[in-house]
Scaffold this active site. Structure first.
Site, PDB file in Angstrom:
ATOM      1  N   GLU A 105       0.810  -1.128  -0.065  1.00  0.00           N
ATOM      2  CA  GLU A 105      -0.067  -0.027   0.007  1.00  0.00           C
ATOM      3  C   GLU A 105       0.919   1.235  -0.096  1.00  0.00           C
ATOM      4  OE1 GLU A 105      -2.720   1.475  -0.353  1.00  0.00           O
ATOM      5  OE2 GLU A 105      -4.428   0.625   0.611  1.00  0.00           O
ATOM      6  N   ASP A 109      -4.332   5.824   5.832  1.00  0.00           N
ATOM      7  CA  ASP A 109      -5.031   6.839   6.612  1.00  0.00           C
ATOM      8  C   ASP A 109      -5.857   6.476   7.787  1.00  0.00           C
ATOM      9  OD1 ASP A 109      -5.542   9.462   7.200  1.00  0.00           O
ATOM     10  OD2 ASP A 109      -6.719   9.920   5.285  1.00  0.00           O
TER      11      ASP A 109
HETATM   12  P1  IMP Z   1      -7.882   5.182   4.283  1.00  0.00           P
HETATM   13  O1  IMP Z   1      -8.954   4.107   3.741  1.00  0.00           O
HETATM   14  O2  IMP Z   1      -8.311   6.396   4.953  1.00  0.00           O
HETATM   15  O3  IMP Z   1      -6.753   4.405   4.808  1.00  0.00           O
HETATM   16  O4  IMP Z   1      -7.170   5.826   2.943  1.00  0.00           O
HETATM   17  C1  IMP Z   1      -6.112   5.293   2.191  1.00  0.00           C
HETATM   18  C2  IMP Z   1      -6.080   5.754   0.837  1.00  0.00           C
HETATM   19  O5  IMP Z   1      -6.452   7.043   0.547  1.00  0.00           O
HETATM   20  C3  IMP Z   1      -4.652   5.453   0.395  1.00  0.00           C
HETATM   21  O6  IMP Z   1      -4.306   4.502  -0.334  1.00  0.00           O
HETATM   22  C4  IMP Z   1      -4.615   6.686  -0.745  1.00  0.00           C
HETATM   23  O7  IMP Z   1      -4.884   6.282  -1.842  1.00  0.00           O
HETATM   24  C5  IMP Z   1      -5.576   7.739  -0.271  1.00  0.00           C
HETATM   25  N1  IMP Z   1      -4.470   8.854   0.598  1.00  0.00           N
HETATM   26  C6  IMP Z   1      -4.864   8.887   1.887  1.00  0.00           C
HETATM   27  N2  IMP Z   1      -4.170   9.830   2.449  1.00  0.00           N
HETATM   28  C7  IMP Z   1      -3.573  10.605   1.183  1.00  0.00           C
HETATM   29  C8  IMP Z   1      -2.491  11.556   0.922  1.00  0.00           C
HETATM   30  O8  IMP Z   1      -1.961  12.358   1.886  1.00  0.00           O
HETATM   31  N3  IMP Z   1      -2.288  11.767  -0.275  1.00  0.00           N
HETATM   32  C9  IMP Z   1      -2.791  11.160  -1.158  1.00  0.00           C
HETATM   33  N4  IMP Z   1      -3.639  10.090  -1.337  1.00  0.00           N
HETATM   34  C10 IMP Z   1      -4.100   9.783   0.235  1.00  0.00           C
HETATM   35 MG    MG Z   2      -4.128   3.680  -2.374  1.00  0.00          MG
END
Ligand code: IMP
Ligand code: MG
Length: 182
Positions: A105, A109
């Protein structure tokens, strides 16, 4: 045509993780994975699109007969936040049953995307399933995600580069930087 990511772009913020720091950490992760999976042929599962740069570097840093596959997921909801409702846009080509799977990955986030992926992939009967994330945003995840391999923990700011985009731009930046654009 304008370049994809000119380095004088005013939207580029400070470097959070430099190209040199990334290269050094990827080498360490690759060596650790080669050690942990010695005698086996792990299957790297890259999560598109963000992980494609990290996946390319990581795969070459692992001195084992790795195999590579990719899947693409998209989360419903606002562009920079995940809702946890994930849709598989492109599924894997390979069968996971009995395989030692390492999910690769770009950034964790909230961890909601990963939680969904883990459930979905475990249902396919792999021998083992671990996660290798280049970046983890500090303090955003609820509960333990069981991340075996992590490149860097970073502060809350939104970042771009090394695969990470804003509206498909900046994926080709060699460093991870903050984003100052609108
Ligand atoms: P999560 O489901 O909140 O963990 O989101 C993860 C996904 O959101 C990552 O695989 C990225 O594609 C996108 N993402 C989260 N933070 C960022 C960032 O700071 N920059 C660019 N994409 C992000
Ligand atoms: Mg991603």
């Amino acid at each position: 045509m304008e370049p994809a990511a000119p380095t004088d772009d005013p939207a580029l913020g400070e470097v959070v993780v430099s190209q040199a720091a990334i290269a050094a950490r990827v080498a360490e992760l690759g060596a650790q994975i080669a050690d942990d999976y010695a005698g086996r042929a792990p299957l790297l599962v890259g999560v598109l699109k963000g992980a494609f740069v990290f996946m390319a570097d990581l795969a070459r840093a692992i001195d084992l007969p790795v195999e590579c596959d990719f899947m693409a997921v998209s989360s419903y909801g606002a562009a920079t936040k995940t809702s946890g409702v994930v849709r598989i846009v492109k599924d894997l080509d390979l069968d996971l049953s009995g395989r030692d799977v390492i999910v690769v990955e770009d950034i964790i986030d909230s961890g909601l995307t990963l939680q969904y992926l883990r459930r979905n992939l475990l249902a396919r009967g792999p021998a083992s399933l671990e996660v290798c994330a280049m970046l983890v945003r500090e303090g955003q995840q609820k509960g333990d995600l069981g991340l075996k391999y992590v490149g860097f923990s970073i502060p809350p700011d939104f970042v771009i580069g090394y695969g990470l985009d804003v509206a498909e731009r900046y994926r080709n930046l060699p460093d991870v930087r903050t984003y100052k654009g609108a």
